[in-house]
Enzyme design. Structure first.
Site, PDB file in Angstrom:
ATOM      1  CB  CYS A  85      34.395  87.080  49.220  1.00 18.16           C
ATOM      2  SG  CYS A  85      32.889  87.112  50.190  1.00 18.16           S
ATOM      3  N   PRO A  87      32.580  83.823  52.457  1.00 22.34           N
ATOM      4  CG  PRO A  87      32.084  85.373  54.141  1.00 22.34           C
ATOM      5  CD  PRO A  87      33.180  84.943  53.213  1.00 22.34           C
ATOM      6  CB  CYS A  88      31.213  85.469  47.973  1.00 20.82           C
ATOM      7  SG  CYS A  88      31.470  87.152  48.556  1.00 20.82           S
ATOM      8  CE  LYS A  89      35.427  78.765  47.999  1.00 18.64           C
ATOM      9  NZ  LYS A  89      36.865  78.559  48.306  1.00 18.64           N
TER      10      LYS A  89
END
Lengths: 196, 190
Positions: A85, A87-89
């Site tokens: 993911c 955006p999670c990063k």
């Protein structure tokens, strides 16, 4: 014969028109298809604000059990994420910084990895991202408890009593996360016997 | 008689008009986690002569507003789009699967980071090969497109689009049958 054909045509037009209007009205009133979807899927909404966060016990990357309810007395952010993911990063470095900044005030982040990949891949990734908060391996059961997790990242903010004060899906600005952390930290512990 | 005719026609009109409404609501009522972000176009029957590789193209449509990783994402942790085949017989081979190059795009969640993605429509090409010893007949090949979709600020769990297409070996006739929804296992139709 002509009259009956005309009659049939009128019926077809009237019924089609009526159904078209019903459809248009439904879409318009709810603000478009995506809103219709959200209205029709209350089961996917997860725990509402003001309600206790569903408890879980999950394994950390080094095999220890973490139980959410054991963190009562602390402000908690439950961050559902995955290595795939992007955006999670983006938010991970923010979380690292915020964990450092607010730990002394009683703030804990639990990162729940929703990967299908193995523990080693998740560990390697967490190490690469310099994660300084607790990461646990998620499960379908926990995902269901939290509304099915439509997309990642999904974040829940819990006050010191384990109640949800805010949640959202998708990447938000760091300032939104900070505001929620401050709100969670400002909450009072109702049961004085709970350790901070 | 006329009255019956009118009722039947009116019912037909109502069904036609209600059809798209019902299906669009059904689709919209699914949460993104349960919804497919990619659909496969039907594939016409592939007529193959033994020993002659025959090209076949698979076309996919990605829902507007979403993107999926290309077959060669730029980061190892990203899940590549892959088409996997289940062959009905050792008499058949799928070779040289060619994926399009991904578009290098950056998204709102990180304007500085380029990702290799597909969006809109994309096609995967492959060759269907029946060796000279292959038995003539009709075969159904099953395939799964594995992908992982994101929008501008969230990503969704990996998904699979099942598909199937017919291959006719040793016959020059070209039927126009369409790909069917996937069955659970490959079948041979002789």
């Amino acid at each position: 014969m002509k009259r009956s054909l005309l009659f049939i045509l009128v019926i077809i037009v009237v019924i089609s028109g009526a159904l078209f209007m019903v459809e248009s009205f439904s879409r318009g009133k709810k603000g478009g298809p995506s809103v219709i979807a959200s209205v029709l899927k209350p089961q996917d909404d997860g725990p509402a604000n003001g309600t206790p966060a569903p408890d879980f016990t999950l394994k950390t990357l080094d095999g220890k059990d973490v139980t959410l309810s054991s963190l009562k007395g602390k402000a908690v952010m439950v961050n559902f994420w995955a290595t795939w993911c992007e955006p999670c990063k983006i938010e991970m470095p923010w979380l690292v910084e915020l964990q450092s900044k607010y730990r002394k005030d009683g703030f804990e982040i639990i990162g729940v990895a929703m990967d299908d990949s193995g523990q080693k891949e998740i560990s390697d990734f967490a190490r690469k991202m310099k994660v300084n908060y607790t990461v646990v391996i998620g499960s379908e059961k926990v995902a269901d408890l939290y509304g099915g997790l439509d997309g990642l990242p999904t974040n829940f903010f819990l006050d010191r009593n384990g109640k949800v004060i805010d949640s959202f899906k998708g990447l938000r600005s760091e300032s939104v996360i900070v505001d929620d952390i401050k709100k969670a930290l400002a909450s009072e512990t109702k049961n004085a016997s709970l350790a901070r | 008689m006329k009255t019956k005719y009118v009722i039947v026609l009116a019912f037909l009109a109502a069904s036609i008009a209600a059809g798209p409404f019902a299906s669009s609501q059904d689709q919209q009522s699914l949460s993104p986690a349960k919804r497919q972000f990619v659909t496969a176009a039907p594939v016409s029957t592939v007529a193959v002569r033994s020993g002659h590789p025959t090209p076949v193209t698979f076309t996919f449509h990605i829902q507007p507003g979403y993107h999926i990783n290309s077959n060669k994402p730029l980061m190892p942790e990203l899940i590549p789009t892959q088409l996997k085949f289940s062959l009905p017989s050792s008499d058949m081979v799928i070779g040289r699967v060619q994926y399009p190059q991904g578009q290098l795009m950056s998204f709102a969640f990180d304007p500085n980071q380029k990702l290799s993605v597909y969006s809109g429509d994309f096609s995967v090409k492959a060759l269907v090969v029946a060796p000279p010893s292959a038995s003539s007949g009709s075969y159904t090949v099953h395939a799964d497109l594995k992908y992982q979709a994101c929008d501008n600020n969230a990503c969704y769990p990996p998904k699979t689009v099942p598909m199937a297409f017919d291959v006719k070996v040793g016959s020059s006739s070209k039927s126009s049958s369409r790909a069917r929804p996937s069955a659970s296992s490959p079948h041979i139709h002789n």
